[in-house]
Design an enzyme around this catalytic site. Structure first.
Site, short mmCIF file in Angstrom:
data_model
loop_
_atom_site.label_atom_id
_atom_site.label_comp_id
_atom_site.label_asym_id
_atom_site.label_seq_id
_atom_site.Cartn_x
_atom_site.Cartn_y
_atom_site.Cartn_z
N ARG A 1 0.05 51.23 -8.27
CA ARG A 1 0.29 51.94 -7.01
C ARG A 1 -0.37 53.32 -7.06
NH1 ARG A 1 4.64 50.61 -3.79
NH2 ARG A 1 3.42 51.72 -2.24
N ARG B 1 7.77 56.72 5.80
CA ARG B 1 8.55 55.48 5.60
C ARG B 1 9.67 55.51 6.63
NH1 ARG B 1 10.62 52.54 0.14
NH2 ARG B 1 8.38 52.13 0.13
N GLN C 1 1.29 48.92 -0.43
CA GLN C 1 1.70 48.01 -1.52
C GLN C 1 0.68 46.88 -1.65
OE1 GLN C 1 4.67 47.88 -3.68
NE2 GLN C 1 3.36 46.34 -4.64
N CYS D 1 6.87 43.12 -5.57
CA CYS D 1 6.59 44.53 -5.26
C CYS D 1 7.62 45.48 -5.86
CB CYS D 1 6.53 44.72 -3.74
SG CYS D 1 8.04 44.20 -2.91
N ASP E 1 9.90 38.84 -2.96
CA ASP E 1 10.46 40.15 -2.62
C ASP E 1 11.96 39.96 -2.38
OD1 ASP E 1 10.79 42.81 -1.78
OD2 ASP E 1 10.07 42.43 0.25
N HIS F 1 3.90 46.76 4.96
CA HIS F 1 3.85 47.62 3.76
C HIS F 1 2.41 47.59 3.23
CE1 HIS F 1 5.21 50.04 0.60
NE2 HIS F 1 5.95 49.20 -0.11
N1 NVA Z 1 11.19 44.20 1.82
C1 NVA Z 1 11.60 45.34 1.04
C2 NVA Z 1 10.43 45.96 0.37
C3 NVA Z 1 10.75 47.09 -0.56
C4 NVA Z 1 9.54 47.70 -1.19
C5 NVA Z 1 12.32 46.34 1.94
O1 NVA Z 1 11.83 46.59 3.05
O2 NVA Z 1 13.37 46.83 1.54
N1 CP Z 2 7.49 48.60 -3.82
C1 CP Z 2 7.92 49.74 -3.23
O1 CP Z 2 7.43 50.17 -2.19
O2 CP Z 2 8.93 50.33 -3.90
P1 CP Z 2 9.79 51.58 -3.39
O3 CP Z 2 10.65 51.08 -2.26
O4 CP Z 2 10.58 51.99 -4.59
O5 CP Z 2 8.84 52.64 -2.91
#
Ligand code: NVA
Ligand code: CP
Length: 305
Positions: free
Chosen positions: A290, A100, A130, A262, A222, A127
């Site tokens: 997930r 990540r 997800q 998500c 989101d 992502h």
């Molecule tokens: N768009 C959000 C998704 C979190 C799972 C982020 O990147 O923070």
């Molecule tokens: N939806 C998702 O990826 O959540 P986290 O950021 O908690 O991993």
């Protein structure tokens, strides 16, 4: 030797998505297969995570492998060790990396130097894990994917991009409703449009959320402030306000519309508290799914050596 990376959903085939959904179903029923026995998977996270981290850790363990979580504070990257060196070193100990990070280009650099599969645990651009589990949830609930209308309302961010690619692959109608300031990346939209032509799906990007939601089978949203955008918070909240997922907005969709998010959610921002708890919301089932999908992804990328 070729390796099986998962950086975004562009290169994955419709058939593979179908197989992943099937395998996730098998894992959800409690399969005791141990394809990762004697293997180890590194989880390298530069941003916070609840779902992705925990579901991957448990998935590796359930498959018989050893998960090793490392935040970027734990490794030597911040002290100047390069991605190229770290990726090569870790390839000597591990069988895959779930990463990540911020820029998609950085993830590509990990992919280029690692000799083991690299799986995208979220970047600023995509992502994919997800969305694979979301497609699993939709298939479970609606019995099919092709021809369904999924409307994503809000920030044209990483989630919007992966929904565009994933939805286009499986022949869904994906509509993104975003303000002009936060539209999805044009290159991703163009790619999704090309993919949809082949699958019989359809892709559109609108600015009007009410118009977009008309006849929707699924509505998805989101956060308005993604990780790394905290400094823009005030401006984003103001511009995205008309895109809130509320009961009023849901009234424009099909009566049996499915509400998706998500997570993490910010009640009172992108979604109202009553919509989160509405009987049409599958948000917490999405989160639970997930885990079996991460098992299916790990099996696909490293399970069959
Ligand atoms: N768009 C959000 C998704 C979190 C799972 C982020 O990147 O923070
Ligand atoms: N939806 C998702 O990826 O959540 P986290 O950021 O908690 O991993």
């Amino acid at each position: 030797m070729s390796k099986r990376d998962l950086l975004c959903l562009g290169p994955i085939t419709k058939l593979e998505i179908g197989q992943l959904i099937k395998r996730a179903g098998v894992f959800k029923k409690g399969s005791r297969l141990r394809p990762l026995s004697g293997r180890s998977v590194g989880l390298l996270f530069e941003k916070s995570s609840t779902r992705t981290r925990v579901s991957f850790e448990v998935a590796v363990w359930r498959l018989g492998g050893l998960p090793i979580f490392l935040s970027f504070d734990d490794i030597q990257i911040k002290r100047g060790e390069t991605i190229a060196d770290t990726a090569r070193v870790l390839s000597g100990y591990l069988d895959a990396l779930v990463i990540r990070t911020y820029e998609q280009e950085k993830l590509e650099e990990w992919r280029d130097y690692a000799t083991i599969p690299v799986i995208n645990g979220l970047t600023d651009l995509h992502h994919p894990c997800q969305v694979l589990s979301d497609l699993f949830t939709i298939k479970e609930k609606k019995g099919r994917l092709k021809g369904l209308k999924l409307v994503y309302v809000g920030d044209g961010n990483n989630m919007a991009h992966s929904l565009l690619e994933g939805g286009a692959k499986v022949g869904m109608e994906v509509v993104i409703a975003s303000p002009k300031a936060y539209m999805p990346d044009l290159k991703v939209v163009k790619l999704a449009q090309d993919l949809a032509k082949k699958s019989g799906g359809a892709i559109s990007v609108l600015n009007d959320p009410l118009k977009a939601v008309a006849g929707a089978d699924m509505v998805y949203t989101d956060v308005w402030v993604s990780m790394g955008q905290e400094a823009e918070r005030k401006k984003r909240l103001k511009i995205l306000k008309p895109y809130q997922m509320s009961k009023k907005l849901l009234a424009y969709a099909k009566p049996d519309v499915m509400v998706m998010h998500c997570l993490p959610a910010h009640r009172g921002e992108e979604i109202t508290a009553d919509v989160m708890e509405d009987s049409r919301s599958v948000i917490f089932e999405q989160a639970a799914n997930r885990l079996p999908m991460q098992q299916a992804i790990l099996e696909m990328c490293i399970g069959k050596k």
